[in-house]
Design a protein around this motif. Structure first.
Motif, PDB file in Angstrom:
ATOM      1  N   THR A   6      56.278  38.767   3.039  1.00 16.49           N
ATOM      2  CA  THR A   6      55.014  39.494   2.892  1.00 16.49           C
ATOM      3  C   THR A   6      53.879  38.558   2.878  1.00 16.49           C
ATOM      4  OG1 THR A   6      53.810  41.435   2.116  1.00 16.49           O
ATOM      5  CG2 THR A   6      55.186  40.404   0.834  1.00 16.49           C
TER       6      THR A   6
ATOM      7  N   SER B 290      49.869  41.359  -1.350  1.00 19.35           N
ATOM      8  CA  SER B 290      50.357  41.805  -2.767  1.00 19.35           C
ATOM      9  C   SER B 290      51.009  43.023  -2.823  1.00 19.35           C
ATOM     10  CB  SER B 290      49.089  42.171  -3.643  1.00 19.35           C
ATOM     11  OG  SER B 290      49.242  42.184  -4.998  1.00 19.35           O
ATOM     12  N   ILE B 291      52.307  42.836  -3.388  1.00 22.81           N
ATOM     13  CA  ILE B 291      53.348  43.751  -3.826  1.00 22.81           C
ATOM     14  C   ILE B 291      53.118  44.494  -5.038  1.00 22.81           C
ATOM     15  CG2 ILE B 291      55.974  44.273  -3.520  1.00 22.81           C
ATOM     16  CD1 ILE B 291      54.494  43.323  -0.959  1.00 22.81           C
TER      17      ILE B 291
ATOM     18  N   GLN C 290      55.985  49.386  -4.570  1.00 18.20           N
ATOM     19  CA  GLN C 290      56.767  49.032  -3.202  1.00 18.20           C
ATOM     20  C   GLN C 290      58.048  48.597  -3.311  1.00 18.20           C
ATOM     21  OE1 GLN C 290      53.051  46.982  -2.093  1.00 18.20           O
ATOM     22  NE2 GLN C 290      53.133  48.017  -0.291  1.00 18.20           N
ATOM     23  N   LEU C 291      58.173  47.737  -4.388  1.00 12.88           N
ATOM     24  CA  LEU C 291      59.523  47.027  -4.728  1.00 12.88           C
ATOM     25  C   LEU C 291      60.685  48.230  -4.859  1.00 12.88           C
ATOM     26  CD1 LEU C 291      58.711  44.035  -6.926  1.00 12.88           C
ATOM     27  CD2 LEU C 291      59.385  44.121  -4.566  1.00 12.88           C
TER      28      LEU C 291
ATOM     29  N   LEU D  79      61.504  49.892  -1.929  1.00  7.84           N
ATOM     30  CA  LEU D  79      61.827  49.175  -0.676  1.00  7.84           C
ATOM     31  C   LEU D  79      63.095  49.700   0.283  1.00  7.84           C
ATOM     32  CD1 LEU D  79      60.124  46.696   0.522  1.00  7.84           C
ATOM     33  CD2 LEU D  79      62.062  45.124  -0.753  1.00  7.84           C
TER      34      LEU D  79
ATOM     35  N   ILE E  24      55.887  44.745   4.844  1.00  9.80           N
ATOM     36  CA  ILE E  24      56.879  43.984   4.175  1.00  9.80           C
ATOM     37  C   ILE E  24      57.868  43.819   5.478  1.00  9.80           C
ATOM     38  CG2 ILE E  24      58.767  44.010   2.634  1.00  9.80           C
ATOM     39  CD1 ILE E  24      56.772  45.632   0.837  1.00  9.80           C
TER      40      ILE E  24
ATOM     41  N   LEU F  93      60.960  38.660  -7.008  1.00  4.94           N
ATOM     42  CA  LEU F  93      59.836  38.402  -6.492  1.00  4.94           C
ATOM     43  C   LEU F  93      59.152  36.964  -6.827  1.00  4.94           C
ATOM     44  CD1 LEU F  93      57.420  39.437  -4.644  1.00  4.94           C
ATOM     45  CD2 LEU F  93      56.305  40.422  -6.700  1.00  4.94           C
TER      46      LEU F  93
ATOM     47  N   GLU G 250      56.155  35.121  -5.611  1.00  6.41           N
ATOM     48  CA  GLU G 250      54.844  35.222  -5.405  1.00  6.41           C
ATOM     49  C   GLU G 250      53.984  34.125  -4.817  1.00  6.41           C
ATOM     50  OE1 GLU G 250      53.219  38.818  -7.913  1.00  6.41           O
ATOM     51  OE2 GLU G 250      54.053  37.420  -9.357  1.00  6.41           O
TER      52      GLU G 250
END
Length: 242
Positions: free
Chosen positions: A50, A53-54, A58-59, A62, A71, A120, A122
Motif C-alpha cells: 500500500t 498510512s495503515i 485496517q490491519l 485485512l 491495500i 508492517l 512502513e
C-alpha cells in the motif's frame, strides 16, 4: 482553472498508484514455530502492499478479498514441514509500505486456534531491498480464560473491577515505533450488593499477562488494588474473593 485542477488530480492519483517492476522480484522469507520451538506446517502467509498510512483497525480486518481498496494482495504461500516459508512477488517500483500477515483470519489455511500476526514494514523503498527476512514467528495457542468474582460475606458493598489484557492478534511495526501504544482489550464490570458471584470469560494468547484492578466501595472507597495474573501459573481461571 479547471485544466489546472484536472492536472493536479491526475498527479495525485498517479502518485498514489503502486507501480511494479516487470523483471524485479521481491522475496519474503522466515520460519514459524510453536512455544515449544517445533515447526508449524501449512500456516498461511500473505503479503500486501500500500502507499497509504495503515491503521490498526485496517490491519486487524485485512482480508484476501481486499476489503480496503488501498491495500493490494501481492503474494501468498504456506509454511513447509520445517516451518519455513517463502513468498515471491513482483517488486513495487515506488515507495510503499508492505504488510506480511501470518495466519490471516480470511485465508483458506487459517488456523482458528491460533492468533494472527501482522508485520508492517512502513515507508520502505522496496526496490532498494529485494529480500526481507522476518524474525522467527512464534505462534502460540489461543486460550479461554475465566475470571470469577465471589462475594464471601453478605453486605452492601459494591465491587467495581476492570480487566485489561493484550489483544489476541499482534502487530509489529518496522522500524519499531516507541511511541506506539500497546494494543489491549479493556473490560469494566460491577458486582452489585444483591449479586453473589460473577463470571467473565475472555480470549487470550499463551504467554500474555492479565491485569485485574478493583475498587470496593460503600458510599466511600473501602479498599482498592491491582493484581497481575499470569495464566500459565493457573488452570485458566482466576478467582477473586472479597
Amino acid at each position: 482553472m479547471k485544466v489546472k485542477l484536472t492536472i493536479l488530480l491526475l498527479c495525485f492519483l498517479y502518485s498514489c498508484e503502486i507501480l511494479y517492476e516487470d523483471n524485479e522480484r521481491l522475496l519474503f522469507k522466515g520460519e514459524i514455530k510453536d512455544l515449544t520451538n517445533l515447526p508449524l506446517t501449512d500456516i498461511a502467509v500473505e503479503v500486501y502492499a500500500t502507499n497509504f498510512s495503515i491503521s490498526d483497525f485496517q490491519l486487524e480486518n485485512l482480508s484476501r478479498e481486499n476489503s480496503f481498496e488501498d491495500i493490494n494482495l501481492i503474494g501468498q504461500n504456506v509454511s513447509n514441514e520445517q516451518g519455513v516459508f517463502n513468498v515471491t512477488t513482483i517488486s513495487p517500483e515506488n515507495e510503499v509500505s508492505t504488510i506480511v500477515v501470518i495466519n490471516g483470519a480470511n485465508s483458506s489455511a487459517y488456523v482458528a486456534t491460533k492468533p494472527s500476526l501482522f508485520y508492517l514494514y512502513e515507508n520502505n523503498t522496496v526496490n532498494d531491498k529485494v529480500l526481507y527476512t522476518l524474525p522467527t514467528t512464534i505462534l502460540p495457542n489461543k486460550l479461554k480464560f475465566e475470571i470469577v468474582v465471589d462475594r464471601a460475606s453478605a453486605n452492601n458493598d459494591t465491587l467495581s473491577y476492570s480487566v485489561s489484557y493484550p489483544k489476541v492478534n499482534k502487530i509489529q511495526r518496522f522500524p519499531p515505533d516507541n511511541q506506539q501504544p500497546k494494543l489491549s482489550n479493556f473490560q469494566f464490570n460491577e458486582l452489585l450488593p444483591n449479586v453473589q458471584q460473577q463470571r467473565d470469560t475472555i480470549e487470550i494468547v499463551e504467554g500474555d499477562i492479565i491485569n485485574f484492578m478493583y475498587t470496593l466501595k460503600n458510599r466511600t472507597i473501602i479498599s482498592s488494588g491491582q493484581e497481575q495474573i499470569i495464566p500459565s501459573a493457573t488452570n485458566n481461571q482466576y478467582v477473586f474473593t472479597f
